[in-house]
Design an enzyme around this catalytic site. Structure first.
Site, PDB file in Angstrom:
ATOM      1  CG  HIS A 116     -75.004  45.530  18.298  1.00 27.14           C
ATOM      2  ND1 HIS A 116     -73.981  44.514  18.205  1.00 27.14           N
ATOM      3  CD2 HIS A 116     -74.168  46.492  18.445  1.00 27.14           C
ATOM      4  CE1 HIS A 116     -72.690  44.941  18.400  1.00 27.14           C
ATOM      5  NE2 HIS A 116     -72.747  46.218  18.544  1.00 27.14           N
ATOM      6  CG  HIS A 119     -72.435  51.189  18.392  1.00 27.39           C
ATOM      7  ND1 HIS A 119     -72.812  50.825  19.490  1.00 27.39           N
ATOM      8  CD2 HIS A 119     -71.913  50.097  17.719  1.00 27.39           C
ATOM      9  CE1 HIS A 119     -72.193  49.270  19.743  1.00 27.39           C
ATOM     10  NE2 HIS A 119     -71.904  49.061  18.666  1.00 27.39           N
ATOM     11  NE  ARG A 127     -69.895  54.549  15.905  1.00 29.06           N
ATOM     12  CZ  ARG A 127     -70.470  53.957  15.123  1.00 29.06           C
ATOM     13  NH1 ARG A 127     -70.313  52.763  14.509  1.00 29.06           N
ATOM     14  NH2 ARG A 127     -71.815  54.275  14.815  1.00 29.06           N
ATOM     15  CG  HIS A 160     -70.070  45.631  22.380  1.00 30.61           C
ATOM     16  ND1 HIS A 160     -68.665  45.958  21.848  1.00 30.61           N
ATOM     17  CD2 HIS A 160     -70.622  45.793  21.045  1.00 30.61           C
ATOM     18  CE1 HIS A 160     -68.657  46.080  20.449  1.00 30.61           C
ATOM     19  NE2 HIS A 160     -69.716  46.099  20.050  1.00 30.61           N
ATOM     20  CG  HIS A 220     -69.858  41.313  17.815  1.00 30.10           C
ATOM     21  ND1 HIS A 220     -69.284  41.509  18.836  1.00 30.10           N
ATOM     22  CD2 HIS A 220     -70.121  42.452  16.718  1.00 30.10           C
ATOM     23  CE1 HIS A 220     -69.131  43.029  18.782  1.00 30.10           C
ATOM     24  NE2 HIS A 220     -69.637  43.519  17.576  1.00 30.10           N
ATOM     25  CD  GLU A 269     -71.055  45.693  14.873  1.00 27.96           C
ATOM     26  OE1 GLU A 269     -70.245  46.262  14.335  1.00 27.96           O
ATOM     27  OE2 GLU A 269     -70.793  44.418  15.383  1.00 27.96           O
TER      28      GLU A 269
END
Lengths: 331, 331
Positions: B6, B8, B68, B175, B219, B280
């Site tokens: 995960h 971006h 993103r 997501h 998450h 992230e």
């Protein structure tokens, strides 16, 4: 003493029957007659047992009972049927309290109506507190029941209600109602709306404007304690001097979670000073946990078994914090 | 080896500048020229540091980078500007991977468009996988970005996409993108949509119809692991022979949670076999945790310190599960 602050009335069939009459007729027949009596409430059962038995068999000494949230129908039209139904729900609660005066107190449902100011609910709140002796109220952050149109709880839209709650000194239990959107069940919508409500409040001036406002977030705060790291890290975009954790201390949380790991997380993240025992029993958790043989919503043994909670912590969670917040509650 | 699933892209200014051009002009100028080059991507920084440095300084060996999410603008109109922007985003990712071939792989953004079938995104998915060598894709459960109109992920609406994902053997990272509804931030909407997506999938026949579909919930699964007791208890209303926990094993979860307590809960509830390291970084967690002095998104030390995880568990979370799911990833 064990006070359960998140508990819902077991009404029997007459209240839903009255609801069905209101929804089907859309108010054509006027208010009609709910026909809810002491006798009908006394005979009400959940899964074959009385509400009294369901509470006492798990050691609950006092339950603060409110309408069953998913039935509150705040988005139904015309608005008058919402008022009729919430009034009947609160009257049912008053009868249950009258029948079990040492075991129950009333928490008012509010006739919030989608698309209207919460001020439409103030008269009923006042009636419940002043005439029926209720000790708190349920605040639905989403009277649109899934339409996404109601401003977040940090918005001034809510101020007439907050003002009245502070004036009457009654805590509000944040708990959404139904969900008309087919992509989400009302059960999941509870959790969704709790997260949205907390984030909105935490990025608002509500507690500056109403320092005595008391709000309790149901179901252990929805997603918030689990996602705490995210909100901590995002403090860098915040205008507040206080950290997210410090601001979170202005809110309270119930314990309506049905497993030890999640209860531990709740107590660790928000602290026992901000937690109030709440089980919903009977409700979502009323089925047998194959691991314990008890119903999921029999959560006192789970809290008793958390080794790092002190006796003082447990006293606060079970009784002390509820007495501190619900000042209108007298034994 | 540490694989961060995960992650971006750090794009630099030209991609957002192109987005601004598309949104302002609403497609009047056609596709235009993003002008994103190897040089502009090589110079891109986040908080003064290169993406490479941000990854290597916390020990990440391989990052699967996607657009993103909050910028994906799936609800913007006309639809062609969504296609233009997602294409440019994926091309930027391809350039970043070209510049860091031992450290990054691409995960495709999809040009999902609010109100349209996900089949409009299949051509771009195919391009990313077959021409650009991407290893997965991001699935936005809410291309309406807060309008509540897209069917839940258990609905047949999604089947054209699932079919293509299985055909190409690429996992999907669940997501959401932006949130146009002022009552909720895009950050909280991520969490909301993850809960809704999981509940919809768990009450569907998706995994019967697509037994090889691989979905990763970001998450740490939103609210789901924390609220697990609720979903366990509500199995009494389920049509499935399997319990909620058993059905949940069909899904995977990343570790993008920034505190030990929540990571522990995740591993306890869904199990290390179903967790993939994801941070992230850089992103929501990129600010200093005053308790550790490190950024919140430096989560490997937190996972390393969980005493009851075995070395084998950690290997699965850090690398093994990612290799098992992302079969298109080759060193």
């Amino acid at each position: 003493m064990i006070i359960d602050v998140h508990n819902h009335v077991v009404s029997g069939d007459r209240l839903p029957s009255y609801q069905s009459f209101l929804i089907s007729g859309r108010g054509f027949h006027g208010k009609g007659h709910p026909n809810i009596t002491e006798e009908s409430v006394a005979q009400a059962k959940f899964s074959g047992k009385s509400h009294e038995d369901l509470l006492t068999e798990v050691g609950t000494d006092m339950a603060f009972i409110s309408p069953r949230p998913f039935t509150m129908m705040h988005a139904q039209k015309p608005e008058k049927i919402v008022h009729y139904f919430i009034e009947a729900s609160n009257d049912t609660i008053a009868l249950a309290v009258k029948l079990s005066p040492t075991l129950m107190r009333g928490v008012a449902g509010l006739p919030q109506c989608s698309g209207q100011s919460p001020s439409v609910a103030l008269e009923e709140l006042e009636r419940c507190v002043k005439e029926l002796g209720f000790v708190g109220c349920v605040v639905n952050p989403d009277p649109g029941e899934g339409d996404g149109q109601t401003p977040g709880m940090g918005d001034e839209y809510w101020y007439p209600l907050y003002e009245k709650m502070v004036e009457l000194d009654v805590p509000g239990i944040i708990h959404s109602a139904g969900c008309l959107n087919p992509r989400e069940s009302f059960h999941n919508h509870f959790i969704t709306e709790e997260g949205i409500a907390v984030q909105s409040l935490m990025r608002s001036t509500v507690f500056d404007d109403f320092p005595n406002l008391k709000l309790i977030v149901c179901h252990g705060g929805g997603s918030v304690p689990y996602q705490i790291g995210r909100w901590r890290a995002l403090d860098r975009f915040s205008d507040y001097e206080e950290t997210f954790d410090q601001r979170l201390k202005k809110l309270y949380f119930d314990t309506a979670l049905y497993n030890t790991e999640s209860l531990e997380l709740l107590f660790k993240i928000v602290g026992p000073d901000n937690c109030l025992f709440g089980s919903e029993r009977p409700g979502a958790g009323s089925s047998t946990n194959p691991l314990t043989g008890r119903w999921f919503d029999d959560i006192k043994p789970l809290i008793d078994d958390i080794p790092w909670l002190s006796d003082e912590d447990r006293q606060k969670v079970y009784e002390g914090n509820a007495r501190r917040l619900f000042t209108r509650f007298k034994d």
